[in-house]
Design a protein around this motif. Structure first.
Motif, PDB file in Angstrom:
ATOM      1  N   PHE A  39       9.620   3.468 -26.404  1.00 24.08           N
ATOM      2  CA  PHE A  39       9.901   3.492 -24.973  1.00 24.08           C
ATOM      3  C   PHE A  39       8.964   2.564 -24.200  1.00 24.08           C
ATOM      4  N   GLY A  40       7.746   2.372 -24.708  1.00 24.94           N
ATOM      5  CA  GLY A  40       6.855   1.368 -24.124  1.00 24.94           C
ATOM      6  C   GLY A  40       7.415  -0.031 -24.306  1.00 24.94           C
ATOM      7  N   PHE A  41       8.004  -0.263 -25.461  1.00 22.00           N
ATOM      8  CA  PHE A  41       8.654  -1.551 -25.732  1.00 22.00           C
ATOM      9  C   PHE A  41       9.804  -1.776 -24.755  1.00 22.00           C
ATOM     10  N   PHE A  42      10.591  -0.726 -24.469  1.00 20.08           N
ATOM     11  CA  PHE A  42      11.701  -0.866 -23.531  1.00 20.08           C
ATOM     12  C   PHE A  42      11.205  -1.357 -22.171  1.00 20.08           C
ATOM     13  N   GLU A  43      10.113  -0.786 -21.693  1.00 15.92           N
ATOM     14  CA  GLU A  43       9.550  -1.222 -20.405  1.00 15.92           C
ATOM     15  C   GLU A  43       9.085  -2.674 -20.489  1.00 15.92           C
ATOM     16  N   GLN A  44       8.424  -3.005 -21.579  1.00 13.48           N
ATOM     17  CA  GLN A  44       7.913  -4.350 -21.800  1.00 13.48           C
ATOM     18  C   GLN A  44       9.053  -5.378 -21.812  1.00 13.48           C
ATOM     19  N   VAL A  45      10.149  -5.019 -22.447  1.00 14.85           N
ATOM     20  CA  VAL A  45      11.286  -5.938 -22.546  1.00 14.85           C
ATOM     21  C   VAL A  45      11.864  -6.240 -21.168  1.00 14.85           C
ATOM     22  N   ASP A 104      22.132  -3.055 -27.077  1.00 17.69           N
ATOM     23  CA  ASP A 104      22.733  -2.294 -28.182  1.00 17.69           C
ATOM     24  C   ASP A 104      21.693  -1.462 -28.921  1.00 17.69           C
ATOM     25  N   VAL A 105      20.573  -2.076 -29.269  1.00 18.82           N
ATOM     26  CA  VAL A 105      19.549  -1.346 -30.031  1.00 18.82           C
ATOM     27  C   VAL A 105      18.845  -0.319 -29.138  1.00 18.82           C
ATOM     28  N   GLU A 106      18.702  -0.614 -27.861  1.00 14.08           N
ATOM     29  CA  GLU A 106      18.101   0.351 -26.936  1.00 14.08           C
ATOM     30  C   GLU A 106      18.960   1.616 -26.875  1.00 14.08           C
ATOM     31  N   ARG A 107      20.256   1.439 -26.714  1.00 11.52           N
ATOM     32  CA  ARG A 107      21.184   2.576 -26.680  1.00 11.52           C
ATOM     33  C   ARG A 107      21.090   3.397 -27.968  1.00 11.52           C
ATOM     34  N   THR A 108      21.087   2.710 -29.086  1.00 12.57           N
ATOM     35  CA  THR A 108      21.044   3.379 -30.385  1.00 12.57           C
ATOM     36  C   THR A 108      19.738   4.153 -30.566  1.00 12.57           C
ATOM     37  N   LEU A 109      18.623   3.545 -30.208  1.00 12.26           N
ATOM     38  CA  LEU A 109      17.330   4.220 -30.355  1.00 12.26           C
ATOM     39  C   LEU A 109      17.196   5.401 -29.398  1.00 12.26           C
ATOM     40  N   LYS A 110      17.700   5.248 -28.191  1.00 17.37           N
ATOM     41  CA  LYS A 110      17.659   6.379 -27.244  1.00 17.37           C
ATOM     42  C   LYS A 110      18.478   7.550 -27.781  1.00 17.37           C
ATOM     43  N   ARG A 111      19.642   7.249 -28.344  1.00 15.22           N
ATOM     44  CA  ARG A 111      20.457   8.312 -28.958  1.00 15.22           C
ATOM     45  C   ARG A 111      19.718   8.977 -30.107  1.00 15.22           C
ATOM     46  N   TYR A 112      19.052   8.177 -30.935  1.00 13.15           N
ATOM     47  CA  TYR A 112      18.299   8.718 -32.055  1.00 13.15           C
ATOM     48  C   TYR A 112      17.216   9.682 -31.564  1.00 13.15           C
ATOM     49  N   TYR A 113      16.452   9.269 -30.562  1.00  9.97           N
ATOM     50  CA  TYR A 113      15.372  10.126 -30.080  1.00  9.97           C
ATOM     51  C   TYR A 113      15.901  11.358 -29.342  1.00  9.97           C
ATOM     52  N   GLU A 114      17.010  11.220 -28.627  1.00 11.68           N
ATOM     53  CA  GLU A 114      17.615  12.394 -27.987  1.00 11.68           C
ATOM     54  C   GLU A 114      18.066  13.401 -29.040  1.00 11.68           C
ATOM     55  N   LYS A 115      18.706  12.907 -30.091  1.00 16.77           N
ATOM     56  CA  LYS A 115      19.165  13.794 -31.168  1.00 16.77           C
ATOM     57  C   LYS A 115      17.973  14.414 -31.893  1.00 16.77           C
ATOM     58  N   SER A 116      16.961  13.624 -32.166  1.00 21.36           N
ATOM     59  CA  SER A 116      15.772  14.134 -32.850  1.00 21.36           C
ATOM     60  C   SER A 116      15.075  15.208 -32.022  1.00 21.36           C
TER      61      SER A 116
END
Length: 155
Positions: A47-53, A135-147
Protein backbone atom coordinates in the motif's frame (compact mmCIF):
# COMPACT_ATOMS: atom_id res chain seq x y z
CA UNK A 1 -9.89 -32.77 -5.81
CA UNK A 2 -6.37 -33.66 -6.86
CA UNK A 3 -3.80 -32.93 -4.15
CA UNK A 4 -2.19 -30.15 -6.19
CA UNK A 5 -5.51 -28.30 -6.34
CA UNK A 6 -6.19 -28.60 -2.63
CA UNK A 7 -3.37 -26.39 -1.31
CA UNK A 8 -4.60 -23.89 1.24
CA UNK A 9 -1.68 -21.68 2.21
CA UNK A 10 -2.05 -17.97 1.59
CA UNK A 11 0.97 -17.95 -0.69
CA UNK A 12 -0.46 -20.69 -2.89
CA UNK A 13 -3.74 -18.80 -3.14
CA UNK A 14 -2.09 -15.60 -4.25
CA UNK A 15 0.00 -17.45 -6.82
CA UNK A 16 -3.05 -18.49 -8.78
CA UNK A 17 -4.68 -15.07 -8.49
CA UNK A 18 -1.96 -12.75 -9.76
CA UNK A 19 -1.15 -14.30 -13.10
CA UNK A 20 1.84 -13.05 -15.06
CA UNK A 21 1.79 -9.54 -13.57
CA UNK A 22 3.71 -10.64 -10.47
CA UNK A 23 6.89 -12.66 -10.06
CA UNK A 24 5.72 -15.05 -7.36
CA UNK A 25 9.21 -15.97 -6.14
CA UNK A 26 9.80 -12.31 -5.26
CA UNK A 27 6.32 -11.68 -3.88
CA UNK A 28 6.39 -14.86 -1.76
CA UNK A 29 9.64 -13.68 -0.17
CA UNK A 30 7.81 -10.56 0.98
CA UNK A 31 4.86 -12.59 2.24
CA UNK A 32 7.27 -14.77 4.23
CA UNK A 33 8.26 -11.70 6.27
CA UNK A 34 4.69 -11.37 7.57
CA UNK A 35 3.91 -12.61 11.07
CA UNK A 36 1.77 -15.75 11.13
CA UNK A 37 -1.89 -14.80 11.02
CA UNK A 38 -1.51 -11.33 9.50
CA UNK A 39 -0.16 -9.51 6.47
CA UNK A 40 0.74 -6.28 8.24
CA UNK A 41 4.30 -6.11 6.91
CA UNK A 42 3.62 -7.03 3.28
CA UNK A 43 0.45 -4.95 3.07
CA UNK A 44 2.29 -1.89 4.42
CA UNK A 45 4.90 -2.32 1.66
CA UNK A 46 2.30 -2.85 -1.05
CA UNK A 47 0.00 0.00 0.00
CA UNK A 48 3.00 2.30 0.48
CA UNK A 49 4.01 1.43 -3.07
CA UNK A 50 0.52 2.39 -4.28
CA UNK A 51 0.93 5.88 -2.79
CA UNK A 52 4.43 6.16 -4.24
CA UNK A 53 3.21 5.19 -7.71
CA UNK A 54 0.48 7.83 -7.78
CA UNK A 55 2.97 10.56 -6.83
CA UNK A 56 5.50 9.29 -9.37
CA UNK A 57 2.91 9.19 -12.16
CA UNK A 58 2.04 12.82 -11.43
CA UNK A 59 5.73 13.75 -11.60
CA UNK A 60 6.07 11.79 -14.85
CA UNK A 61 3.10 13.63 -16.37
CA UNK A 62 4.68 16.96 -15.39
CA UNK A 63 8.09 15.97 -16.77
CA UNK A 64 6.46 14.76 -19.97
CA UNK A 65 4.66 18.09 -20.40
CA UNK A 66 8.03 19.84 -19.93
CA UNK A 67 9.73 17.37 -22.30
CA UNK A 68 12.27 16.68 -19.56
CA UNK A 69 13.84 13.42 -20.72
CA UNK A 70 16.39 13.32 -17.90
CA UNK A 71 13.69 13.62 -15.23
CA UNK A 72 11.59 10.98 -16.99
CA UNK A 73 14.57 8.63 -17.04
CA UNK A 74 15.17 9.18 -13.30
CA UNK A 75 11.51 8.63 -12.44
CA UNK A 76 11.38 5.52 -14.63
CA UNK A 77 14.46 4.18 -12.86
CA UNK A 78 13.00 4.92 -9.43
CA UNK A 79 9.67 3.25 -10.15
CA UNK A 80 11.39 0.33 -11.88
CA UNK A 81 13.30 -0.43 -8.69
CA UNK A 82 10.27 -0.13 -6.43
CA UNK A 83 8.12 -2.35 -8.61
CA UNK A 84 10.92 -4.91 -8.99
CA UNK A 85 11.20 -5.16 -5.20
CA UNK A 86 7.57 -6.32 -5.07
CA UNK A 87 7.86 -8.54 -8.13
CA UNK A 88 5.53 -6.42 -10.28
CA UNK A 89 7.10 -7.43 -13.56
CA UNK A 90 4.87 -5.63 -16.07
CA UNK A 91 5.20 -2.32 -14.23
CA UNK A 92 8.96 -2.88 -13.83
CA UNK A 93 9.41 -3.63 -17.54
CA UNK A 94 7.38 -0.61 -18.63
CA UNK A 95 9.36 1.66 -16.33
CA UNK A 96 12.60 0.31 -17.74
CA UNK A 97 11.43 1.42 -21.19
CA UNK A 98 10.67 4.90 -19.84
CA UNK A 99 14.11 5.00 -18.22
CA UNK A 100 15.84 4.04 -21.47
CA UNK A 101 13.82 6.39 -23.69
CA UNK A 102 14.59 9.19 -21.22
CA UNK A 103 18.29 8.49 -21.83
CA UNK A 104 17.72 8.73 -25.60
CA UNK A 105 18.10 4.98 -25.92
CA UNK A 106 16.08 2.26 -27.57
CA UNK A 107 14.90 -0.66 -25.42
CA UNK A 108 18.00 -2.62 -26.48
CA UNK A 109 20.26 0.14 -25.13
CA UNK A 110 21.35 1.48 -28.51
CA UNK A 111 21.42 5.25 -28.96
CA UNK A 112 18.31 7.04 -30.23
CA UNK A 113 19.22 10.64 -31.11
CA UNK A 114 15.61 11.69 -31.91
CA UNK A 115 14.34 13.16 -28.64
CA UNK A 116 10.85 13.71 -30.02
CA UNK A 117 10.62 10.02 -30.92
CA UNK A 118 11.76 9.15 -27.39
CA UNK A 119 9.07 11.42 -25.92
CA UNK A 120 6.45 9.77 -28.14
CA UNK A 121 7.60 6.34 -26.96
CA UNK A 122 7.51 7.49 -23.33
CA UNK A 123 3.91 8.70 -23.77
CA UNK A 124 2.95 5.28 -25.16
CA UNK A 125 4.91 3.37 -22.50
CA UNK A 126 3.39 5.48 -19.71
CA UNK A 127 -0.15 4.68 -20.88
CA UNK A 128 0.70 0.97 -20.80
CA UNK A 129 2.44 1.20 -17.41
CA UNK A 130 -0.54 3.01 -15.89
CA UNK A 131 -2.90 0.33 -17.22
CA UNK A 132 -0.66 -2.51 -16.00
CA UNK A 133 -0.38 -0.78 -12.62
CA UNK A 134 -4.15 -0.39 -12.28
CA UNK A 135 -4.63 -4.08 -13.05
CA UNK A 136 -2.09 -5.27 -10.48
CA UNK A 137 -3.31 -2.73 -7.91
CA UNK A 138 -6.86 -4.08 -8.21
CA UNK A 139 -5.63 -7.66 -7.94
CA UNK A 140 -3.45 -6.99 -4.89
CA UNK A 141 -6.20 -5.05 -3.13
CA UNK A 142 -8.55 -7.99 -3.69
CA UNK A 143 -5.92 -10.37 -2.34
CA UNK A 144 -5.44 -8.35 0.85
CA UNK A 145 -9.19 -7.85 1.34
CA UNK A 146 -9.73 -11.60 1.02
CA UNK A 147 -6.78 -12.37 3.28
CA UNK A 148 -8.06 -9.94 5.93
CA UNK A 149 -11.49 -11.56 5.85
CA UNK A 150 -10.00 -15.07 6.04
CA UNK A 151 -7.77 -14.09 8.95
CA UNK A 152 -10.60 -12.19 10.66
CA UNK A 153 -12.67 -15.37 10.93
CA UNK A 154 -10.58 -16.39 13.95
CA UNK A 155 -11.58 -13.38 16.07
Amino acid sequence: MAPAENKTTANEGVETGLGDAVDMDTFNQILEMDDPGDHEFSSSLVFGFFEQVEETFESMDTALAKKDLDQLSQLGHFLKGSSATLGLVKVRDGCEKIQRYGKNENVDGSAEPDSELCLKRIREALITVKTDYQDVERTLKRYYEKSDKDMGDDD
